[in-house]
Write a protein that holds these residues in place. Structure first.
Motif, short mmCIF file in Angstrom:
data_model
loop_
_atom_site.label_atom_id
_atom_site.label_comp_id
_atom_site.label_asym_id
_atom_site.label_seq_id
_atom_site.Cartn_x
_atom_site.Cartn_y
_atom_site.Cartn_z
N ARG A 43 0.81 -1.40 -0.19
CA ARG A 43 0.53 0.30 0.11
C ARG A 43 0.83 1.24 0.10
NH1 ARG A 43 -3.17 -2.81 3.51
NH2 ARG A 43 -2.07 -2.03 5.67
N ILE A 44 2.42 1.31 1.09
CA ILE A 44 2.80 2.53 1.12
C ILE A 44 3.74 2.71 -0.43
CG2 ILE A 44 5.02 3.31 2.37
CD1 ILE A 44 4.55 1.93 4.25
N GLY A 45 4.45 1.27 -1.52
CA GLY A 45 4.32 2.14 -2.24
C GLY A 45 3.32 2.30 -3.10
N GLY A 46 2.23 1.71 -2.96
CA GLY A 46 0.99 1.83 -4.16
C GLY A 46 0.85 3.37 -4.32
N GLY A 47 0.81 4.39 -2.79
CA GLY A 47 0.34 5.10 -2.67
C GLY A 47 1.79 6.24 -2.81
N VAL A 48 3.29 5.67 -3.13
CA VAL A 48 4.49 6.77 -3.23
C VAL A 48 4.52 6.99 -4.89
CG1 VAL A 48 6.65 6.05 -3.92
CG2 VAL A 48 5.56 6.04 -1.49
N LEU A 49 4.26 5.92 -5.32
CA LEU A 49 4.03 5.05 -6.75
C LEU A 49 3.38 6.30 -7.73
CD1 LEU A 49 4.29 4.24 -9.56
CD2 LEU A 49 3.02 2.62 -8.99
N VAL A 50 1.72 6.28 -6.93
CA VAL A 50 0.46 6.78 -7.79
C VAL A 50 1.36 8.39 -7.64
CG1 VAL A 50 -1.94 7.85 -6.79
CG2 VAL A 50 -1.25 5.96 -7.61
N VAL A 51 1.58 9.07 -6.36
CA VAL A 51 2.22 10.47 -5.70
C VAL A 51 3.70 11.00 -6.86
CG1 VAL A 51 3.41 12.13 -4.74
CG2 VAL A 51 1.58 10.78 -3.73
N ALA A 52 3.98 9.24 -7.43
CA ALA A 52 5.54 10.24 -8.30
C ALA A 52 4.75 10.41 -9.56
CB ALA A 52 6.24 9.00 -8.46
N LEU A 53 3.61 9.56 -10.48
CA LEU A 53 3.42 9.68 -11.24
C LEU A 53 2.42 10.91 -11.44
CD1 LEU A 53 2.18 6.02 -12.09
CD2 LEU A 53 3.93 7.16 -13.37
N VAL A 54 1.86 11.37 -10.65
CA VAL A 54 0.67 13.04 -10.69
C VAL A 54 1.72 13.39 -10.80
CG1 VAL A 54 -0.37 14.08 -9.32
CG2 VAL A 54 -1.07 11.91 -10.15
N ALA A 55 2.13 13.48 -9.93
CA ALA A 55 4.55 14.46 -9.91
C ALA A 55 4.62 14.28 -10.86
CB ALA A 55 5.08 14.42 -9.01
N LEU A 56 5.13 13.64 -12.05
CA LEU A 56 5.42 13.61 -12.93
C LEU A 56 4.54 14.66 -14.63
CD1 LEU A 56 8.04 12.72 -14.98
CD2 LEU A 56 7.23 10.90 -15.09
N TYR A 57 3.82 14.13 -14.27
CA TYR A 57 2.64 14.42 -15.36
C TYR A 57 2.86 15.57 -15.33
CZ TYR A 57 -1.90 15.63 -17.37
OH TYR A 57 -2.25 16.45 -18.53
N PHE A 58 2.49 16.30 -14.18
CA PHE A 58 2.48 17.73 -14.01
C PHE A 58 3.54 18.43 -14.57
CE2 PHE A 58 -1.01 16.81 -11.80
CZ PHE A 58 -2.14 17.88 -11.37
N VAL A 59 4.90 17.98 -14.06
CA VAL A 59 6.06 18.19 -14.23
C VAL A 59 6.23 18.40 -15.75
CG1 VAL A 59 8.26 17.81 -14.11
CG2 VAL A 59 7.33 18.36 -11.78
N ARG A 60 6.39 17.22 -16.25
CA ARG A 60 6.29 17.64 -18.09
C ARG A 60 4.95 17.99 -18.53
NH1 ARG A 60 10.18 15.00 -19.78
NH2 ARG A 60 9.89 14.29 -21.64
N ALA A 61 3.90 18.40 -18.18
CA ALA A 61 3.17 19.25 -18.90
C ALA A 61 3.25 20.78 -18.43
CB ALA A 61 1.55 18.75 -17.70
N ALA A 62 4.46 20.74 -17.41
CA ALA A 62 4.78 22.47 -17.42
C ALA A 62 5.67 22.66 -18.68
CB ALA A 62 5.22 23.27 -16.11
#
Length: 62
Positions: A43-62
């Protein structure tokens, strides 16, 4: 593809920095993780993965 390699190298730099700067803290954290049940770690790994993917999406979209 070079972005992927750069990202992987950055992960290794950060991991190495943590091991170099605070090896005792790393050992303590590793021992605590060994005591945790596998479903909790997933669960912790999945949460970190989701947060990282969302952050990556916003960083790449900027």
């Amino acid at each position: 593809m070079s972005d992927l390699w750069a990202a992987l190298c950055l992960v290794l730099v950060i991991e190495g920095l943590i091991l170099f700067a605070a090896p005792n803290m790393w050992k303590r954290n590793a021992a605590q993780m060994l005591a945790m049940p596998s479903p909790l770690l997933r669960r912790i790994g999945g949460g970190v993965l989701v947060v990282a993917l969302v952050a990556l999406y916003f960083v790449r979209a900027a």
